[in-house]
Design an enzyme around this catalytic site. Sequence first.
Site, PDB file in Angstrom:
ATOM      1  N   SER A 146      13.557  -1.265   6.237  1.00  0.00           N
ATOM      2  CA  SER A 146      14.123  -0.194   6.887  1.00  0.00           C
ATOM      3  C   SER A 146      14.837  -0.685   8.065  1.00  0.00           C
ATOM      4  CB  SER A 146      13.028   0.933   7.271  1.00  0.00           C
ATOM      5  OG  SER A 146      13.724   1.874   8.059  1.00  0.00           O
ATOM      6  N   TYR A 160       5.597   3.131  11.662  1.00  0.00           N
ATOM      7  CA  TYR A 160       6.191   3.009  10.263  1.00  0.00           C
ATOM      8  C   TYR A 160       7.236   1.739  10.488  1.00  0.00           C
ATOM      9  CZ  TYR A 160      10.003   3.642   7.199  1.00  0.00           C
ATOM     10  OH  TYR A 160      11.036   3.649   6.011  1.00  0.00           O
TER      11      TYR A 160
END
Length: 251
Positions: A146, A160
């Site tokens: 990501s 995250y």
Amino acid sequence: MPPSPRPLTLVTGGSRGIGAATALHLAGLGHDVVVGHRTGRDEAAAVVTAAQARGVRAVAVQADVTDPAEVDALFAAAGELGPVTGLVANAGLTAHLGDLADTPVDVVRQVVDVNLLGVVWCVRRAAQVMSRSRGGAGGAIVAVSSSAATLGSAHEYVHYAAAKAGVDALVVGLAKELAGEGVRVNAVAPGLVRTGIHAGAGDAGRLDRVTGRVPMGRPGEPDEIAPAIAWLLGPEAGYCTGAVLRVAGGL
């Protein structure tokens, strides 16, 4: 089931979003596909049906990537179709939005377990079955990281982001370990993509609210991420390993 001459690629989190788009894109390129999923049985079955309509073999296998035993079973089920030549380690979630100080411990643990350890278990098993010194025929691994890994995602989900940064480090190190084994290891780092991950974190409207951060002025679509993953799996990326390919609209 007799082996097929086609590539056989296992996609975790393959029932929806980027995973589903990738499985279907690969099927269109002639890959047999294994659609790994933890939930979403009906969605996974729909992906399988759509992949089969493209003339390839496809099966759905339920597995929790945070459980190494279930990961082993997932690969064993995939192996019934033939040697696994590709892995897309895509399963992930954010689960919660907010400052780390306000994020429950069990949520932090779940997010790290799925987004980092789940990838570790999957690529570990892929290394075991693909490595030439272990009897494998080589292959390619693509982890879905990501843009959060470098942006940090403050006030949203820094845990995250940290897990995805761990994925990037994992890719770099494992690529070096497996370079002599005929296995390439890379990652794709999407930015804001129109998937259900935002609703899953309890904020279905987040994507439209934060689109202004993206230099291209819009979120990405899963179908725009899938070709990058497919390229890294394919022969045209034969000299590419240890790379993190950002597909984030300039973010």
